[in-house]
Design a protein around this motif. Structure first.
Motif, PDB file in Angstrom:
ATOM      1  N   ARG A  33      -3.313  -1.207  -5.374  1.00 44.10           N
ATOM      2  CA  ARG A  33      -3.662  -1.180  -6.792  1.00 44.10           C
ATOM      3  C   ARG A  33      -4.189  -2.545  -7.237  1.00 44.10           C
ATOM      4  O   ARG A  33      -3.608  -3.582  -6.918  1.00 44.10           O
ATOM      5  CB  ARG A  33      -2.441  -0.813  -7.643  1.00 44.10           C
ATOM      6  N   ILE A  41      -6.782   2.104  -8.288  1.00 44.38           N
ATOM      7  CA  ILE A  41      -6.395   1.994  -6.891  1.00 44.38           C
ATOM      8  C   ILE A  41      -7.646   2.057  -6.020  1.00 44.38           C
ATOM      9  O   ILE A  41      -8.689   2.571  -6.441  1.00 44.38           O
ATOM     10  CB  ILE A  41      -5.394   3.092  -6.472  1.00 44.38           C
ATOM     11  N   TYR A  42      -7.536   1.520  -4.813  1.00 40.99           N
ATOM     12  CA  TYR A  42      -8.643   1.481  -3.869  1.00 40.99           C
ATOM     13  C   TYR A  42      -8.081   1.529  -2.459  1.00 40.99           C
ATOM     14  O   TYR A  42      -6.885   1.240  -2.257  1.00 40.99           O
ATOM     15  CB  TYR A  42      -9.481   0.215  -4.085  1.00 40.99           C
ATOM     16  N   PRO A  43      -8.866   1.899  -1.447  1.00 42.36           N
ATOM     17  CA  PRO A  43      -8.360   1.974  -0.074  1.00 42.36           C
ATOM     18  C   PRO A  43      -7.713   0.657   0.356  1.00 42.36           C
ATOM     19  O   PRO A  43      -8.280  -0.423   0.131  1.00 42.36           O
ATOM     20  CB  PRO A  43      -9.603   2.294   0.750  1.00 42.36           C
ATOM     21  N   ASP A  94     -12.126   9.386  -1.465  1.00 42.50           N
ATOM     22  CA  ASP A  94     -11.721   8.051  -1.904  1.00 42.50           C
ATOM     23  C   ASP A  94     -12.319   7.724  -3.267  1.00 42.50           C
ATOM     24  O   ASP A  94     -11.634   7.191  -4.151  1.00 42.50           O
ATOM     25  CB  ASP A  94     -12.157   6.983  -0.896  1.00 42.50           C
ATOM     26  N   ARG A 105     -10.631   9.602  -6.072  1.00 40.38           N
ATOM     27  CA  ARG A 105      -9.295   9.064  -6.322  1.00 40.38           C
ATOM     28  C   ARG A 105      -9.372   7.738  -7.083  1.00 40.38           C
ATOM     29  O   ARG A 105      -8.582   7.471  -7.986  1.00 40.38           O
ATOM     30  CB  ARG A 105      -8.553   8.876  -4.999  1.00 40.38           C
ATOM     31  N   ILE A 106     -10.330   6.899  -6.688  1.00 44.84           N
ATOM     32  CA  ILE A 106     -10.529   5.633  -7.405  1.00 44.84           C
ATOM     33  C   ILE A 106     -10.857   5.901  -8.868  1.00 44.84           C
ATOM     34  O   ILE A 106     -10.261   5.304  -9.782  1.00 44.84           O
ATOM     35  CB  ILE A 106     -11.662   4.822  -6.749  1.00 44.84           C
ATOM     36  N   TYR A 108      -3.408   3.414  -0.182  1.00 45.61           N
ATOM     37  CA  TYR A 108      -4.122   2.810  -1.304  1.00 45.61           C
ATOM     38  C   TYR A 108      -3.329   1.652  -1.901  1.00 45.61           C
ATOM     39  O   TYR A 108      -2.100   1.693  -1.964  1.00 45.61           O
ATOM     40  CB  TYR A 108      -4.381   3.844  -2.405  1.00 45.61           C
ATOM     41  N   PRO A 118       0.836  -1.210   0.000  1.00 50.07           N
ATOM     42  CA  PRO A 118       0.000   0.000   0.000  1.00 50.07           C
ATOM     43  C   PRO A 118       0.869   1.257   0.000  1.00 50.07           C
ATOM     44  O   PRO A 118       1.903   1.313   0.669  1.00 50.07           O
ATOM     45  CB  PRO A 118      -0.795  -0.121   1.302  1.00 50.07           C
TER      46      PRO A 118
END
Length: 279
Positions: free
Chosen positions: A96, A107-109, A267, A270-271, A94, A90
């Protein structure tokens, strides 16, 4: 006479040195003092100690012990992301997802987990593809092409908060997203399809924003849509990205209850901004 020296394993041993009356005033081994005699051993021990520390540091970085690697990569997050290191570690909170088969990434949390149903289905599919035996007669191909190929969400949640990607085939291999119109037209069409074009009067949809993002390197265009869906039983906020390539339509959708939107909107943006085709 006895002298205590430390061995490489850290234990203290006593070495007995014979002493004759004729050499009481001389050091052992031709006049050398004990410090001089064991200086080479001390140098070797220090070298091995430093090598051990260096090796342990590399192991810690490789295994991300205590989040060391993620912390260091977080000091220059964009450089790490350009190298796709966030697939393994991470970066700035985040991780990937890279789907090499379908050809997309985002990407994700980092604390989100994969949807177990989707993961199980994918594992069964890979198992059947690797098998040398013919498939069972009662196994049918996926009939619902709107099933997600990947999905992630917070652990222990009910699934109301998640991000997923659907890959659907289209007839023309040279199909482009512009064939549907501009971002506004596509956004309004998506909202109408969800609300049933007025056939479901209890469900209302509102297009909040739409935009175009272009990737000149891969010659790709992405429509980003933000919309709200409401009914007497739920209020949901969505951010979607749509694009087309090679006869397939890619749709990323991140959704959450309207009450969670203020906390999750950064979030979700950003995703959405990270979603890219890789082929």
């Amino acid at each position: 006479m006895g002298m205590a020296v430390q061995t490489r394993f850290g234990a203290w041993n006593t070495i007995r040195m014979p002493q004759c009356s004729g050499d009481r005033n001389e050091g052992v081994n031709g006049g050398q003092s004990p410090a001089e005699e064991f200086a080479p051993l001390a140098t070797k021990f220090q070298r091995r100690l430093f090598l051990g520390i260096g090796s342990a540091s590399l192991v810690a970085l490789g295994a991300n012990f205590g989040g060391i690697t993620s912390f260091l990569l977080g000091l220059a997050p964009q450089s790490g992301r350009n190298l796709k290191l966030d697939v393994l570690y991470p970066i700035a909170g985040y991780s990937r997802c890279v789907d090499t088969k379908e050809g997309f990434e985002f990407i994700y949390p980092a604390n989100w987990v994969g949807d177990q149903t989707v993961l199980y289905r994918a594992a069964k599919k890979r198992e059947m593809e690797r098998s040398l035996d013919p498939p069972p007669l009662n196994v049918r191909r996926r009939s619902n092409m709107n099933e997600p190929v990947v999905a992630f969400g917070p652990p222990g949640s009910t699934g109301e908060v998640n991000v997923s990607v659907i890959v659907s085939p289209v007839v023309a291999p040279d199909f482009s997203i512009e064939a549907f119109g501009g971002p506004d037209e596509v956004g309004e069409a998506v909202v109408r399809s969800i609300t049933g074009s007025g056939q479901r009067p209890d469900v209302k949809g509102t297009l909040i924003a739409s935009s175009l993002r272009e990737d000149s390197v891969r010659n790709a265009k992405y429509y980003q849509l933000e919309f709200r869906v409401e009914s007497p039983s739920f209020r949901r906020h969505n951010v979607s990205v749509c694009c087309a390539r090679g006869g397939r339509l890619f749709t990323l959708n991140a959704q959450a209850p309207e009450s969670e939107w203020p906390r999750l909107k950064s979030d979700f943006y950003r995703i959405a901004n990270s979603f890219n085709l890789t082929v």
